[in-house]
Design an enzyme around this catalytic site. Sequence first.
Site, short mmCIF file in Angstrom:
data_model
loop_
_atom_site.label_atom_id
_atom_site.label_comp_id
_atom_site.label_asym_id
_atom_site.label_seq_id
_atom_site.Cartn_x
_atom_site.Cartn_y
_atom_site.Cartn_z
N SER A 50 0.78 -1.26 -0.03
CA SER A 50 0.00 0.15 -0.09
C SER A 50 0.97 1.31 0.04
CB SER A 50 -0.99 -0.05 1.17
OG SER A 50 -0.31 0.09 2.39
N HIS A 74 8.73 2.71 8.81
CA HIS A 74 8.44 2.03 10.02
C HIS A 74 7.13 2.57 10.65
CE1 HIS A 74 9.33 -0.80 13.36
NE2 HIS A 74 9.13 0.24 14.13
N ASP A 125 16.17 -0.30 11.79
CA ASP A 125 15.61 0.88 11.97
C ASP A 125 16.46 1.90 13.07
OD1 ASP A 125 13.31 -0.02 11.33
OD2 ASP A 125 12.94 -1.25 13.00
#
Length: 205
Positions: free
Chosen positions: A13, A109, A150
């Site tokens: 998406s 994230h 991350d």
Amino acid sequence: MYKLAIMVSGTGSNFMSIANAIKNNIIQDCEIACVIADREGTLAQQKAEELNIPNFCFPRKEYKQALSDKIYDTIEECGGADLIVLCGFLSILNGKILDKFKNRILNIHPSLIPSFCGDGMYGMHVHEAVIEYGAKVTGCTVHLVDSGTDTGPIVLQKVVPVMTDSPEELQKAVIVEEHKAIVEAVRYFAEGKIEIDGRKVEILY
Ligand code: GRF
């Protein structure tokens, strides 16, 4: 023309938000050079196929440590890219791609880094952990990719209040902001509005 290489593992998406933003001229003079999946049968790769974007699948179970180099070589074979965008990509990149694309790989994230991120924090685990902890706000982070999980410099973040005890509901609220954040970040890069100094990323509005 600013060229993107997009990496996916699932629904895609965020990838589609970028594709739509390019189509609608929200991101101008930009094209998606290729979409690369690290697992078979993803909806994301199917969407790339429908959009006639060159797409590839290199299952990470098969390629293991060779995956990052395979991705790098494939991007080069597609004519190169200015920016790599990890849109829900679950493999960790390593090796030469990190050097060759230093400060030119983005990840999104679904939390406010440095909270609720790192090893094991992906998908619904993130939203479950936010609710379990009792955090009052969460959100999403677009950051540059380095060799950690991350850990790279933050480009931009969007805040979402935690108004539910349902991880699924929270995920739905966060992904709305993700779609805005990833489009904004790619647009700033494509427009040359990003300056990076160590961990500090400045957006020249
Ligand atoms: C998003 O929540 C993103 O933050 C995370 O993986 C999810 C991917 O969603 N890295 P989609 O495949 O873009 O729909």
